[in-house]
Enzyme design. Structure first.
Site, PDB file in Angstrom:
ATOM      1  N   ASP A 228      73.999 -19.275 -51.393  1.00  0.00           N
ATOM      2  CA  ASP A 228      74.403 -19.756 -50.073  1.00  0.00           C
ATOM      3  C   ASP A 228      73.151 -19.901 -49.201  1.00  0.00           C
ATOM      4  O   ASP A 228      72.159 -19.211 -49.412  1.00  0.00           O
ATOM      5  CB  ASP A 228      75.342 -18.757 -49.396  1.00  0.00           C
TER       6      ASP A 228
ATOM      7  N   ARG B 127      76.241 -23.225 -53.144  1.00  0.00           N
ATOM      8  CA  ARG B 127      77.553 -22.791 -52.678  1.00  0.00           C
ATOM      9  C   ARG B 127      77.701 -23.110 -51.187  1.00  0.00           C
ATOM     10  O   ARG B 127      77.525 -24.260 -50.804  1.00  0.00           O
ATOM     11  CB  ARG B 127      77.724 -21.304 -53.006  1.00  0.00           C
TER      12      ARG B 127
ATOM     13  N   ARG C  95      86.047 -27.665 -46.822  1.00  0.00           N
ATOM     14  CA  ARG C  95      85.654 -26.440 -46.102  1.00  0.00           C
ATOM     15  C   ARG C  95      84.716 -26.743 -44.941  1.00  0.00           C
ATOM     16  O   ARG C  95      83.683 -26.112 -44.794  1.00  0.00           O
ATOM     17  CB  ARG C  95      84.969 -25.463 -47.044  1.00  0.00           C
TER      18      ARG C  95
ATOM     19  N   LYS D 285      86.302 -23.939 -43.318  1.00  0.00           N
ATOM     20  CA  LYS D 285      87.466 -23.144 -43.731  1.00  0.00           C
ATOM     21  C   LYS D 285      87.522 -21.916 -42.829  1.00  0.00           C
ATOM     22  O   LYS D 285      86.512 -21.246 -42.648  1.00  0.00           O
ATOM     23  CB  LYS D 285      87.323 -22.727 -45.202  1.00  0.00           C
TER      24      LYS D 285
END
Ligand SMILES: *[C@@H]1O[C@H](CO)[C@@H](O)[C@H](O)[C@H]1NC(C)=O
Length: 379
Positions: free
Chosen positions: A174, A196, A256, A259
């Protein structure tokens, strides 16, 4: 408001102006009052090791980034098993079998061999009372992200780019992780080519967070939707998270974006959602979203169904006037150009903002043009 196109042909970038070392401006919205490293004398790391040391020690610091810190290869590579839940076509992301994710959730997916850069997996730890500030457009962290976790508090990340973290691989890393923290301001940050999540707020309480004038650039050679649009945008998971998203540019994603769930209160204001081939909002149980003054241009699905949380989409001027009781002003309409609809008239969300710092809002007019010229690193 509905339009065909809200974006004029060419946006003239503003000439950047020189400024003294340190943080520029102040956070608006929930993270108002964040000071980061405060008045500490600026330090200029020159190596990746020095950067890691300054970010992780227990001194308040203003850490200036005037170069690219490339972590690619610093921890070697790993060749191991993975899976291809979205197929093996060249544009598709594949997943590393990290934490047995493929075995547990994608057992029927084709197996593949993956070779990833190990530096991407675990981000750099950022401790309390830090400002991380890029110089001009020079501050870049490549191949590794940042994580503000384990009680870290009072952190400013401004005017840097975080890029190239195993973009081919889900679980490859991430860009920015926030979990179990408070008072975090992410401002004028660009994230691009990430494996990610571009930004993820974890399941612990993250308390007060503002993400402003940042660019989430979803363009990628590999995507979970196999269409060049990155799926894993911004994930705001909860337990008492209060997040202001203001003035950001969310470009070329497919999911997302964001999200939101599990006791997360989100104020999404004056953002530009542009060219989303997939969905922007995914709102799960415990997601409380107030969206105003945003522009949606070429967004297939503005809110993914089913919508299990609560949404106030600032639906019309009469209803928007109810914001005045808490915001001291009406909420602003959103604008939609060649995009899906956003319907949500849950006015109970307004009262959740009582007593909190609330960002100002402009009408959506001119937001698209302004955001394209001003959001992200180096702007
Ligand atoms: C951060 O600064 C605050 C205020 O000066 C101080 O109370 C706190 O101990 C500092 N945190 C760390 C981890 O140094």
């Amino acid at each position: 408001m509905k339009y065909g196109s809200l974006i004029a042909a060419a946006a003239a970038a503003f000439a950047s102006t020189a400024s003294a070392a340190g943080v520029v401006g102040a956070a608006e919205g929930f993270a108002q009052g964040v000071t980061g490293g405060g008045n500490a004398s600026p330090v200029y790391p020159t190596t990746t090791a020095e950067l890691v040391s300054y970010l992780g020690d227990s001194q308040p610091r203003v850490i200036m980034l005037d170069r690219t810190f490339d972590f690619t290869g610093t921890e070697g590579t790993e060749t191991t098993s993975g899976c291809a839940p979205w197929g093996t076509a060249s544009q598709c992301q594949v997943a590393i079998n990290l934490h047995s994710w493929c075995d547990n959730y994608e057992a029927s997916a084709p197996k593949v061999t993956v070779t990833y850069d190990k530096a991407g997996i675990l981000p750099i730890t950022v401790n309390s009372n830090k400002s991380i500030v890029g110089v001009g457009s020079k501050g870049v962290i490549k191949g590794k992200g940042l994580r503000v976790v384990n009680g870290a508090k009072n952190v400013i990340i401004q005017n840097i780019a975080v890029t190239d973290i195993n973009p081919k691989y889900v679980w490859g890393g991430d860009a920015i992780t926030v979990d179990n923290s408070d008072l975090v301001w992410i401002d004028h940050v660009t994230t691009a080519r990430i494996g990610r999540q571009h930004i993820v707020l974890g399941t612990d309480a993250d308390n007060r967070v503002t993400i402003s004038y940042s660019l989430i650039d979803g363009r990628s050679d590999y995507s979970a939707t196999c269409n060049g649009h990155h799926y894993w945008g911004v994930y705001l998971d909860g337990n008492n998270d209060m997040v202001t998203l203001k003035g950001n540019y969310f470009y070329y994603l497919s999911g997302r974006m964001p999200k939101v769930q599990t006791n997360t209160l989100l104020h999404a204001v004056n953002n530009l959602f542009h060219n989303i081939q997939g969905h922007a909002f995914e709102i799960g149980t415990g997601g409380y979203v107030l969206a105003e003054g945003n522009v949606f241009q070429d967004v297939d699905t503005v809110v993914e169904a089913p919508m299990n949380g609560q949404l106030f989409s600032s639906p019309d001027t009469n209803t928007n006037a109810q914001c005045a009781s808490v915001f001291g002003r009406s909420c602003q309409l959103n604008a939609f150009g060649n995009s899906g609809a956003m319907s949500g008239s849950d006015t109970s969300i307004i009262s959740r903002f009582a007593g909190k710092n609330i960002a100002t809002a402009h009408p959506p007019t001119n937001i698209a043009q302004w955001t394209m010229s001003n959001a992200g690193q180096g702007k």
